[in-house]
Each structure stands twice: as C-alpha cells, then as structure tokens.
Enzyme design. Structure first.
Site, PDB file in Angstrom:
ATOM      1  N   CYS A 406      -2.158 -27.598  34.294  1.00  0.00           N
ATOM      2  CA  CYS A 406      -3.107 -28.670  34.613  1.00  0.00           C
ATOM      3  C   CYS A 406      -2.852 -29.933  33.791  1.00  0.00           C
ATOM      4  O   CYS A 406      -3.048 -31.045  34.287  1.00  0.00           O
ATOM      5  CB  CYS A 406      -4.538 -28.182  34.428  1.00  0.00           C
ATOM      6  SG  CYS A 406      -4.894 -27.546  32.777  1.00  0.00           S
ATOM      7  N   HIS A 546      -9.511 -27.045  30.888  1.00  0.00           N
ATOM      8  CA  HIS A 546      -8.877 -27.606  32.081  1.00  0.00           C
ATOM      9  C   HIS A 546      -8.809 -29.120  31.977  1.00  0.00           C
ATOM     10  O   HIS A 546      -9.780 -29.774  31.580  1.00  0.00           O
ATOM     11  CB  HIS A 546      -9.665 -27.207  33.331  1.00  0.00           C
ATOM     12  CG  HIS A 546      -9.036 -27.678  34.607  1.00  0.00           C
ATOM     13  ND1 HIS A 546      -7.865 -27.149  35.101  1.00  0.00           N
ATOM     14  CD2 HIS A 546      -9.415 -28.635  35.491  1.00  0.00           C
ATOM     15  CE1 HIS A 546      -7.555 -27.752  36.233  1.00  0.00           C
ATOM     16  NE2 HIS A 546      -8.478 -28.666  36.480  1.00  0.00           N
TER      17      HIS A 546
END
Length: 661
Positions: A406, A546
């Site tokens: 990510c 994330h």
C-alpha cells in the site's frame, strides 16, 4: 577331403555348394548324407523304430530313400519336406488318414493340451492352445470406432487420431468408476433442468456428435452468461464484465459447477468449485482480486472504479514510462532517482457532474473508511476551513490495494495515478537501501537512538545491524509492510518531500489503542543537495497499518476567485494553480520532521522553509504550496477515459428526467 571333389546340390533350393559346406549357403538346408545307411543295407531284417529313424533323419540330414519319405507338407507351416520332421516348425509332416499311426510312438501325456486336441476329430484347425492365443491376439488388436467421426483407431489409442475425441468405451468405464454420489451433486445443478444429468450422460455414454451438440445448446441456453462472462473477464484481465456482474447483485463467492465448466470448455483455466477470487489469484489479476476481496470482506462500499481499472492498457503504458525515468546517481551516494515530477489530482470536471453521479464516483474511487478515520476523532485532514473552503484544498483518500504494497501504491497514485503492480518502485527502493546503505545508516541509527534514549533503553551495535538488515530485507520482498525508513528513502527516490497525515494511535478492531503510530510527519530528502530536488510535496494518509494517497481536486484557474496567500511579503504568482497542504496539526503544532540529526533539532520551521514553499493563511496556519503542472499526456488520457464513464451516466440521468410543462 580332396579339392577335386564335386560340389553338392541342395535338394531344397538346388543351389550348388562347395564340398566343405555342411549347410546350404542359400537356404541353410543340411548337406545330404553321403555314407551308406546301415539300416537300409539290411533291408527289412531290422525293424527300426520310426521315432528313432526320424530323429536320425533330423540330425544327419534327409534320408536317401525318397520313396519311403515322400515330400509332404506339415499342417502349420505348409513347407514341403522330405524328412520326417519339418526343418522350420519341427512338426511331423503326416497326412490325415495315417494320423493314428504316428500318435502312438510319440507317447504324449494324456493331460497335455496337445494330446487332448489330437485325440479329438480333426477339422483342419490348429490346437486349442494356439487357437486361444490367436483369438486373444486378434481381440486385443481389434480397432475401436470413434463415436464422433467414425474413424477406426488402434486399440492403444486413448483419443481419436482424427478428431481428438476420447475412446467411448474407456470413457464410459472411467465414468462408471468416478461417478459422484447423488448427495455430492450440487443442488443448484439438479434443480436447473437436469443440466448436470445431461452433462454426465454426454461424458459417460459417448453419444454421437449431434446428440452432444444438442445437449450443449441446451446448457448454453439456460446458462447465466452474466456470471460466466465475469469468469472469462477475470482470466482475460477485463474488469468490465466483472463489474457488470457485481453491479447486478452477483455473489462474488459463487462457485463454478460441472455444467458451467463444460460450457466454458477450457479445462486448463476453469475447475469445478472455483470462485472469481480463485481465478484472480490463479491468473495474478491483483486489481480484480482487490475489488473482489473488498466485496467479500465488506470493507468497500461496492465496485471500485479507479482510473487505472477503467483504462488498464494506458495504465500499463504509464508504468512502463515511469520505469524509464528511474536513474541511479553515480558517486559516493548510489541512490536511485526519478527524472519527472508529476502530481496527480482529480479533474475539475468532477464538480460539474450531478450530485447522484458525484456520489457514485466518490463511492467507487475513495476509501471511505480511511477518509472517515482521517477526518474524525480527532481530524488530521480537512480540519481547517481556511484550507478546505477558502483555498479549495480539500484532500481525498483514494482507494488502494491492501496486499502489503500500500505504501508504494499510494506513492505511485499520488504522482502518476496508477498502482505499483510491476514492483518497479519497490526494486528501486531495495537497490537504493542496499547500495547506498552506508549513507542512510548513520542518520537512521542516530534518529532511532534518540528515540530509544527518550524511552530509556539502548541497543548494542550488533542489534542495530540486525535491525538494519531486516529493514533492507523487507524492502526487497513484495507484499511486505514497510517502515519509516522506507518512506524516508522514497523521498530521496522521488527527489521531493513527502507529508504523511496519520492517526496518532493504532487501534484494534474494538477501537482500543494498542500502540503509538509514528508515521505522521514530514519526510525530506535530506541526503541530497537542495538544488537537486523540487519543493512540491505529495501527501499520504496512514490509518491502522494502511497507506492511502491524498489528492485534491484540480481548481478552475479561469474562474478562481480565492484570496491570495501571503508568501512572505509578496503574493504567490502560482496560487491560482496550486493547492495547499497544512504543516500543522489541529492544535497548531508543527508536524514532526523525521530523521533529523541532533544538531538540526530546534530548527524545524527553518528547515521546512528551506525544502518547501511555506505560506501562511489568514488564520496563521503554515501550509506547503503544492504546484499543479499540466498532466503528462498518458495520465491525461487515462483520466479522460475514466471521466467519460461518469459523463455517460450523467447524460443518461438527465435524459431520464421528465421535461417540465
């Protein structure tokens, strides 16, 4: 033997052989016995046993008396012999009417197959053992006829040599062995016009081509082609049929049945029980896999339609172009760097779309969960009206893959608008840390040591080296999560600052704080010379392990009437084509600058002004100016193709509205 002795003629082929030859050179027949036959000289006085005489004849050659041994054929090889035993098959050449005279001297066991066959009346057929052998040979070599094209194939052929169809008899035997029990047949197939039964009959009974085509047409007529096209779309990398299936309420966890696999007719790609997720994993369709997983896990609000999904071919061209812009600096600091500096923004035309279409666009583009976490309790983005309303610099968290890459994906999205699917940025990161580690290591160690001393603990040199080796290893492994050092190294590869807006604490799924998140702050390319870098930053968001790319909507420069931003004592000449990123949190504290040396502490604002175009709003908030240049051609084409989808939706929406009277 004298050389003057005449040649002897073979009585079988009449070939004349040299006297010294014991066998015929041509047919290998034995040389005639020249010496006198002691038994024949005595005439009938001596009763010679027939069996013994035949043995002597076979060993010493044919007897001279042709009248007593006329030439007779044997029953099996039909060779005309002059001897009592055939020189080729070894059988006795006897006639049928004198057969009983020759059986007795042989003394054959009554239990043997040959004795039993000879004791029965003759019908000009070989013995039973030979007959059985011949019949089995003929049976094993019987050809089988293909049920599709009627071609006769050899018995060992598994498939037809003409049309490739399987052996019908073998297929029926195999089907009878693996026929599933009724309780294992999917109930959906049993209830859908007995399609599964038809399919089993086709494969087990080996019906003809016309019947198979009729059954297949029936299956195709009753098939759910919306679902089957989605399966084909996954293996071909086409997101459109997959999105059409999911948009119509299709179940992403649906499995393929036996009849559906038969319809698709690609045994190398489709198997019974596979779902769209299985197919995406098998054919490495990571973009579609992320969409499907978001549907199954419930982490998304529906189908995701980011620009790189709508225009996958253009996105692939962008990634190839980005790879060509990566270079490596020569000299003491062999770090990779890029030669182009795009900044991705959403097109201004988004504001022109109708409200329902805008809602759908943001639902399919943004990560709603990340957006809510960054804007609420406490807010780390879009908390100032000066920045969001007056300066029109609201940030949007783009949806991102959650496969461990990510951070790299969000960096690529914030610059080029695509994902790092080919791991180009990860390879550049691993090479930079591996080859330029002697430059990164001292600053990293001092920065981490200062944090360790603040928490009242210290590490030995061996432990520091182990941690450093682990960080380099993480950079080279696709799918692994990355740390602060990697963000710092990416700022050097991009040759520009990276601002991370993140939550203060990492929380569990219950909402409990389980640790302190250290990612928020400013990452500057401090190891480069300032003249080698640009001053326009990119923004990332961090929420519970994330990363997301934070991008603004491009402003309309021709109608923009925003108040100017003070840049020292002068107005910024590029403020109409700029957005602004806060350098403070909502408590008006400067964001931390990571990886500063001890000698640089206390000069944070000065360092920010050295590396960024720092401005101050009317409310006294320090912001970094983010200049927005013209999009690269490929990026502009991808964004235009993505935006056209929502323009068509807008046109259909407007055309469906009733015209007022």
């Amino acid at each position: 033997m004298s050389e003057s002795e005449p040649k002897w003629a073979c009585e079988y082929c009449t070939y004349e052989n040299y006297p010294s030859s014991l066998k015929c050179t041509m047919c290998r027949g034995p040389k005639p016995f020249i010496s006198e036959d002691i038994y024949r000289l005595h005439g009938d006085k001596i009763n010679v046993d027939e069996n013994f005489s035949s043995t002597i004849g076979s060993a010493a050659g044919p007897l001279e008396n042709k009248s007593k041994c006329p030439k007779r054929p044997t029953e099996y090889c039909t060779y005309i012999n002059s001897s009592n035993i055939c020189i080729y098959c070894g059988s006795t050449p006897v006639s049928a009417n004198t057969l009983h005279e020759h059986i007795q001297p042989l003394k054959i066991s009554q239990h043997s197959d040959l004795a039993q066959s000879l004791s029965q009346p003759r019908n000009n057929s070989p013995p039973a053992s030979l007959t059985n052998l011949e019949n089995s040979r003929r049976t094993s070599q019987a050809k089988w006829i293909c049920s599709m094209c009627t071609y006769e194939n050899w018995p060992k052929s598994v498939k037809c040599a003409m049309c490739g169809s399987s052996n019908g008899s073998q297929r029926s035997q195999a089907a009878s062995l693996i026929m599933p029990s009724p309780d294992r047949i999917p109930e959906s197939d049993i209830n859908q016009d007995d399609r599964y039964k038809d399919y089993i009959l086709d494969t087990s009974q080996g019906q003809n081509n016309h019947e198979n085509e009729r059954k297949m047409r029936r299956l195709k007529r009753n098939a759910d082609w919306n679902w089957l096209n989605a399966c084909i779309g996954v293996i071909e990398g086409d997101p459109n049929p997959v999105e059409a299936y999911l948009s119509s309420g299709g179940d992403p966890a649906r499995t393929l049945t036996a009849s559906e696999v038969a319809i698709l007719n690609r045994s190398s790609a489709f198997d019974v029980g596979h779902t769209l997720v299985h197919l995406a994993i098998r054919f490495q369709r990571e973009d579609l896999l992320a969409v499907l997983l978001s549907q199954i896990e419930g982490s998304g609000s529906g189908v995701k339609r980011v620009p790189s999904y709508v225009a996958p071919d253009i996105a692939a061209d962008i990634r190839r172009h980005f790879s060509s812009t990566i270079r490596q600096r020569k000299g003491n600091f062999p770090c990779n760097f890029v030669t182009e500096f795009p900044t991705f923004t959403l097109p201004a035309e988004v504001d022109e779309l109708p409200a329902p279409v805008q809602d759908q666009l943001f639902a399919e583009l943004l990560d709603k969960d990340a957006q809510e976490q960054l804007e609420n309790d406490p807010a780390v983005i879009n908390w100032s009206l000066d920045i969001t309303v007056r300066l029109g610099s609201r940030l949007y968290a783009l949806w991102n893959r959650s496969a461990g890459d990510c951070l790299l994906d969000s960096v690529m999205q914030a610059t080029w608008g695509v994902f790092d699917r080919d791991n180009m940025l990860r390879r550049a990161l691993a090479e930079s840390l591996g080859q330029g580690g002697h430059i990164f290591y001292p600053r990293w160690k001092e920065y981490e040591s200062s944090h360790a001393s603040f928490l009242q603990y210290s590490l030995e040199e061996g432990q520091w080296e182990e941690d450093w080796t682990s960080l380099i290893s993480l950079a080279s492994q696709p799918g692994t999560s990355l740390e602060q050092l990697h963000v710092f190294a990416l700022a050097h590869i991009l040759r520009r600052p990276i601002i991370v807006y993140g939550v203060k604490y990492v929380k569990s799924f219950r909402g409990e704080a389980i640790g302190y998140a250290r990612f928020e702050g400013v990452y500057l390319p401090l190891l480069w010379d300032q003249s080698f870098c640009i001053r326009t930053p990119i923004a990332l968001g961090y929420t519970r392990g994330h990363f997301s790319a934070l991008v603004p909507i491009e402003p309309y420069s021709r109608i923009d009437s925003r108040p100017p931003v003070q840049h020292g004592n002068n107005m910024s000449p590029d403020h109409l084509r700029s957005t602004f990123l806060p350098l403070m949190d909502r408590d008006r504290k400067l964001l931390p600058i990571h990886f500063l040396m001890e000698s640089e502490l206390g000069r944070e604002e000065t360092i920010l002004r050295q590396w960024l175009d720092v401005c101050e709003t009317e409310g006294g908030i320090l912001v970094a100016q983010q200049l927005l240049h013209k999009r690269p051609l490929l990026v502009a084409q991808m964004v235009e193709e993505w935006l056209n989808h929502y323009r068509r939706l807008s046109n259909r929406l407007l055309s469906s509205r009733p015209i007022p009277n």
